[in-house]
Design a protein around this motif. Structure first.
Motif, PDB file in Angstrom:
ATOM      1  N   ALA A   1       4.738   7.087  -1.705  1.00 20.64           N
ATOM      2  CA  ALA A   1       5.554   6.380  -0.788  1.00 20.64           C
ATOM      3  C   ALA A   1       4.970   5.436  -0.205  1.00 20.64           C
ATOM      4  O   ALA A   1       3.674   5.241   0.048  1.00 20.64           O
ATOM      5  CB  ALA A   1       5.696   7.620   0.273  1.00 20.64           C
ATOM      6  N   ALA A   2       5.672   4.302   0.433  1.00 22.34           N
ATOM      7  CA  ALA A   2       5.074   3.189   1.197  1.00 22.34           C
ATOM      8  C   ALA A   2       4.443   3.699   2.294  1.00 22.34           C
ATOM      9  O   ALA A   2       4.773   4.358   2.978  1.00 22.34           O
ATOM     10  CB  ALA A   2       5.953   2.232   1.378  1.00 22.34           C
ATOM     11  N   ARG A   3       3.131   3.245   2.544  1.00 21.42           N
ATOM     12  CA  ARG A   3       2.406   3.573   4.075  1.00 21.42           C
ATOM     13  C   ARG A   3       2.849   2.774   5.061  1.00 21.42           C
ATOM     14  O   ARG A   3       3.495   1.452   4.808  1.00 21.42           O
ATOM     15  CB  ARG A   3       0.965   3.132   3.876  1.00 21.42           C
ATOM     16  N   LEU A   4       3.404   3.339   6.220  1.00 18.38           N
ATOM     17  CA  LEU A   4       3.777   2.524   7.143  1.00 18.38           C
ATOM     18  C   LEU A   4       2.737   2.364   8.309  1.00 18.38           C
ATOM     19  O   LEU A   4       1.883   3.441   8.322  1.00 18.38           O
ATOM     20  CB  LEU A   4       5.061   3.340   7.824  1.00 18.38           C
TER      21      LEU A   4
ATOM     22  N   PRO B   1       0.893  -0.980  -0.085  1.00 17.60           N
ATOM     23  CA  PRO B   1      -0.091   0.059  -0.020  1.00 17.60           C
ATOM     24  C   PRO B   1       0.852   1.203   0.049  1.00 17.60           C
ATOM     25  O   PRO B   1       1.950   1.308   0.778  1.00 17.60           O
ATOM     26  CB  PRO B   1      -0.812  -0.117   1.186  1.00 17.60           C
ATOM     27  N   VAL B   2       0.198   2.208  -0.809  1.00 19.75           N
ATOM     28  CA  VAL B   2       1.150   3.542  -0.732  1.00 19.75           C
ATOM     29  C   VAL B   2       0.254   4.624  -0.811  1.00 19.75           C
ATOM     30  O   VAL B   2      -0.985   4.393  -0.780  1.00 19.75           O
ATOM     31  CB  VAL B   2       1.881   3.538  -2.353  1.00 19.75           C
ATOM     32  N   ARG B   3       0.948   5.824  -0.522  1.00 19.00           N
ATOM     33  CA  ARG B   3       0.273   7.002  -0.409  1.00 19.00           C
ATOM     34  C   ARG B   3       0.672   7.973  -1.253  1.00 19.00           C
ATOM     35  O   ARG B   3       1.934   7.910  -1.375  1.00 19.00           O
ATOM     36  CB  ARG B   3       0.125   7.647   1.027  1.00 19.00           C
ATOM     37  N   PRO B   4      -0.054   8.956  -1.787  1.00 18.37           N
ATOM     38  CA  PRO B   4       0.750   9.924  -2.843  1.00 18.37           C
ATOM     39  C   PRO B   4       1.452  10.960  -2.127  1.00 18.37           C
ATOM     40  O   PRO B   4       1.212  11.430  -1.025  1.00 18.37           O
ATOM     41  CB  PRO B   4      -0.756  10.605  -3.624  1.00 18.37           C
ATOM     42  N   VAL B   5       2.520  11.268  -2.827  1.00 14.63           N
ATOM     43  CA  VAL B   5       3.478  12.402  -2.144  1.00 14.63           C
ATOM     44  C   VAL B   5       3.945  13.342  -3.486  1.00 14.63           C
ATOM     45  O   VAL B   5       3.515  12.998  -4.375  1.00 14.63           O
ATOM     46  CB  VAL B   5       4.683  11.686  -1.633  1.00 14.63           C
ATOM     47  N   ALA B   6       4.528  14.340  -3.277  1.00 13.92           N
ATOM     48  CA  ALA B   6       4.666  15.526  -4.255  1.00 13.92           C
ATOM     49  C   ALA B   6       5.332  14.713  -5.583  1.00 13.92           C
ATOM     50  O   ALA B   6       4.873  15.331  -6.449  1.00 13.92           O
ATOM     51  CB  ALA B   6       6.146  16.219  -3.532  1.00 13.92           C
TER      52      ALA B   6
END
Length: 122
Positions: free
Chosen positions: A33-36, A24-29
């Motif tokens: 990025a991998a969700r922790l 699972p990831v989250r959007p970044v600029a």
């Protein structure tokens, strides 16, 4: 009796997920990025699933993800001080036929197996 090592041993020495993991990831600029997440005791962990269906069942159908191999995921999160990897976690909650009333004692509730690190820090 000699112990021989074959690929079909009943108890392999190292239990490591093989192949593609759904992370699972989250959007970044500049991408994602991998969700922790945090474990019930509070430690940080990377999370991965062996199937897209498993990821959707736990995190919802709209959760973005990328495919990574286990060594690549570990290399990605190691600089952040994260050494743990949780594969195929499940979310758990207290069994109940009705919602607990406001102010009720819920100390007997089963902890959530994985909580997003951003939420547990509050």
């Amino acid at each position: 009796m000699t112990h021989t090592l074959y690929g079909d041993d009943a108890e392999p020495v190292e239990r490591v997920p093989a192949g593609r993991l759904c992370v699972p990831v989250r959007p970044v600029a500049h991408g994602c990025a991998a969700r922790l997440f945090r474990t019930p005791p509070g430690g940080r962990t990377a999370v991965a699933f062996t199937t897209p269906g498993g990821l959707r069942a736990v995190l919802g159908p709209d959760q973005p993800w990328i495919a990574l191999a286990e060594p690549a995921l570990r290399a990605l999160v190691r600089p952040l001080g994260v050494e743990a990897l949780t594969v195929d976690p499940t979310l758990t909650a207290a069994a109940s036929s009705a919602a607990a009333p406001m102010g009720a004692d819920t100390t007997g509730a089963v902890p959530v197996a994985c909580v997003p690190a951003s939420l547990s820090a509050r």
